[in-house]
Design a protein around this motif. Structure first.
Motif, mmCIF file in Angstrom:
data_model
loop_
_atom_site.group_PDB
_atom_site.id
_atom_site.type_symbol
_atom_site.label_atom_id
_atom_site.label_comp_id
_atom_site.label_asym_id
_atom_site.label_seq_id
_atom_site.Cartn_x
_atom_site.Cartn_y
_atom_site.Cartn_z
ATOM 1 N N TYR A 26 0.377 -1.107 -0.053
ATOM 2 C CA TYR A 26 0.315 0.273 -0.061
ATOM 3 C C TYR A 26 1.050 1.393 0.025
ATOM 4 N N MET A 27 2.469 1.042 1.057
ATOM 5 C CA MET A 27 2.945 1.975 0.905
ATOM 6 C C MET A 27 3.326 2.345 -0.937
ATOM 7 N N GLN A 28 3.530 1.852 -1.335
ATOM 8 C CA GLN A 28 4.148 1.820 -2.845
ATOM 9 C C GLN A 28 3.740 3.147 -3.485
ATOM 10 N N PRO A 29 3.987 3.580 -4.819
ATOM 11 C CA PRO A 29 3.680 4.424 -5.341
ATOM 12 C C PRO A 29 2.715 4.100 -6.336
ATOM 13 N N ALA A 30 1.496 5.106 -6.560
ATOM 14 C CA ALA A 30 0.300 4.023 -6.797
ATOM 15 C C ALA A 30 0.236 4.009 -8.320
ATOM 16 N N SER A 31 0.113 2.879 -8.612
ATOM 17 C CA SER A 31 -0.333 2.144 -10.084
ATOM 18 C C SER A 31 -0.561 0.966 -9.608
ATOM 19 N N PHE A 32 -1.343 0.730 -11.469
ATOM 20 C CA PHE A 32 -2.025 -0.579 -11.370
ATOM 21 C C PHE A 32 -1.211 -2.196 -10.633
ATOM 22 N N ASN A 33 0.026 -1.820 -11.053
ATOM 23 C CA ASN A 33 0.733 -3.281 -9.846
ATOM 24 C C ASN A 33 0.656 -2.900 -8.596
ATOM 25 N N GLN A 34 0.590 -1.905 -8.287
ATOM 26 C CA GLN A 34 0.801 -1.646 -7.329
ATOM 27 C C GLN A 34 -0.733 -1.752 -6.588
ATOM 28 N N LYS A 35 -1.870 -1.357 -7.062
ATOM 29 C CA LYS A 35 -3.037 -1.352 -6.281
ATOM 30 C C LYS A 35 -3.493 -3.220 -6.325
ATOM 31 N N ILE A 36 -3.232 -3.701 -7.567
ATOM 32 C CA ILE A 36 -3.840 -4.936 -7.768
ATOM 33 C C ILE A 36 -2.757 -5.846 -6.700
ATOM 34 N N ILE A 37 -1.390 -5.338 -6.417
ATOM 35 C CA ILE A 37 -1.311 -6.693 -5.564
ATOM 36 C C ILE A 37 -1.077 -6.157 -4.153
ATOM 37 N N THR A 38 -1.665 -5.338 -3.639
ATOM 38 C CA THR A 38 -2.592 -4.710 -2.959
ATOM 39 C C THR A 38 -3.987 -5.712 -2.524
ATOM 40 N N GLY A 73 -11.372 -13.569 0.672
ATOM 41 C CA GLY A 73 -9.916 -13.401 -0.215
ATOM 42 C C GLY A 73 -10.208 -15.132 -1.213
ATOM 43 N N LYS A 74 -9.819 -16.731 -0.153
ATOM 44 C CA LYS A 74 -9.367 -17.470 -1.191
ATOM 45 C C LYS A 74 -9.993 -17.491 -2.512
ATOM 46 N N SER A 75 -11.066 -17.309 -2.762
ATOM 47 C CA SER A 75 -11.572 -17.457 -4.355
ATOM 48 C C SER A 75 -11.164 -16.855 -5.230
ATOM 49 N N TYR A 76 -10.624 -15.307 -4.774
ATOM 50 C CA TYR A 76 -9.949 -14.516 -5.632
ATOM 51 C C TYR A 76 -8.749 -14.519 -6.014
ATOM 52 N N ALA A 77 -7.444 -14.960 -5.013
ATOM 53 C CA ALA A 77 -6.937 -14.622 -4.917
ATOM 54 C C ALA A 77 -5.775 -15.051 -6.565
ATOM 55 N N MET A 78 -6.016 -15.429 -6.554
ATOM 56 C CA MET A 78 -5.208 -16.966 -7.595
ATOM 57 C C MET A 78 -5.697 -16.184 -8.867
ATOM 58 N N VAL A 79 -6.818 -15.627 -9.401
ATOM 59 C CA VAL A 79 -7.420 -15.043 -9.950
ATOM 60 C C VAL A 79 -6.792 -13.804 -10.215
ATOM 61 N N PHE A 81 -3.542 -12.718 -8.627
ATOM 62 C CA PHE A 81 -2.591 -12.894 -9.050
ATOM 63 C C PHE A 81 -1.967 -12.812 -10.152
ATOM 64 N N LEU A 82 -2.428 -13.150 -11.351
ATOM 65 C CA LEU A 82 -2.804 -14.423 -12.842
ATOM 66 C C LEU A 82 -2.742 -12.472 -13.273
ATOM 67 N N ILE A 83 -3.719 -11.743 -12.888
ATOM 68 C CA ILE A 83 -3.713 -10.457 -13.206
ATOM 69 C C ILE A 83 -2.791 -9.790 -13.037
ATOM 70 N N PHE A 84 -2.304 -9.709 -12.007
ATOM 71 C CA PHE A 84 -1.078 -8.852 -12.077
ATOM 72 C C PHE A 84 0.716 -9.466 -12.164
ATOM 73 N N ILE A 85 0.469 -11.153 -12.288
ATOM 74 C CA ILE A 85 1.349 -11.500 -13.506
ATOM 75 C C ILE A 85 1.606 -10.911 -14.701
ATOM 76 N N ALA A 86 -0.179 -10.804 -15.173
ATOM 77 C CA ALA A 86 0.183 -10.732 -16.802
ATOM 78 C C ALA A 86 0.677 -9.609 -16.835
ATOM 79 N N ASN A 87 0.105 -8.105 -16.192
ATOM 80 C CA ASN A 87 0.560 -7.522 -16.364
ATOM 81 C C ASN A 87 1.962 -7.029 -15.902
ATOM 82 N N TYR A 88 2.471 -7.639 -14.847
ATOM 83 C CA TYR A 88 4.229 -7.336 -14.575
ATOM 84 C C TYR A 88 4.846 -8.117 -15.948
#
Length: 191
Positions: A26-38, A73-79, A81-88
């Motif tokens: 949360y304390m990282q600079p705002a970006s899509f990756n920061q938001k999705i990983i949070t 949390g459990k039902s959404y975490a992997m999806v 994370f996939l969005i984060f990895i793809a964007n990264y």
């Protein structure tokens, strides 16, 4: 120290680490990756905390409430994370696929929340005092197995994206991607 205490300490440390991860991301600079990983870290934290509450439960109602809460949390975490990895990795995921996965996760979450009233996700729900600690005994329904299959497919997709990107990256960026892959695999092993 008995094994139950060890498990509680380990799970508590995992939940604490999850909370710290949320704060740091949360304390990282705002970006899509920061938001999705949070958001992903928050989902993982909810799952870890819920499992801690589940293993500390002393009856069926407490354990089932904790397990149902965990799916928030459990039902959404992997999806996520996939969005984060793809964007990264700068890979475009089809929007229809992402939305379909999110709708599926929401359906799973609703089915778990309402599981006492049907047998689509769990065919039976029980509680025993045997073993290392009292725990739920859950019969798995058709949607449970479908969720497991979808989760494994999501994991294979993010691993495919990661491995494909690994071949193109060098140095510190490559090491960072390897750590990200491992951080996505470790929770999946717990499924």
């Amino acid at each position: 120290m008995d094994f139950f205490t060890f498990i509680v300490i380990l799970q508590s440390l995992g939940a604490l680490f999850g909370l710290i991860t949320i704060v740091v991301s949360y304390m990282q600079p705002a970006s899509f990756n920061q938001k999705i990983i949070t958001v992903t870290a928050t989902c993982s934290f909810i799952g870890l905390l819920a499992y801690l509450l589940e293993i500390l439960a002393t009856n069926l109602e407490e354990a089932l409430l904790a397990a149902r809460f965990g799916y928030l949390g459990k039902s959404y975490a992997m999806v996520l994370f996939l969005i984060f990895i793809a964007n990264y990795c700068e890979v475009k995921l089809p929007k229809k696929m992402v939305w379909s996965l999110m709708v599926f996760c929401t359906i799973v979450f609703i089915l778990v929340l309402t599981c006492p009233y049907h047998s689509l996700y769990y065919t039976s729900i029980g509680f025993v005092n045997d073993g290392i600690f009292p725990h739920l005994v859950l019969g798995k329904g058709a949607i449970y197995y479908l969720y497991m299959i979808v989760t494994l497919l999501v994991m294979l997709i993010f691993m495919g994206i990661s491995v494909s990107t690994l071949t193109k990256r060098k140095g510190e960026e490559r090491s960072r991607l390897i750590l990200l892959c491992l951080s996505g695999l470790v929770p999946a092993i717990g499924l």
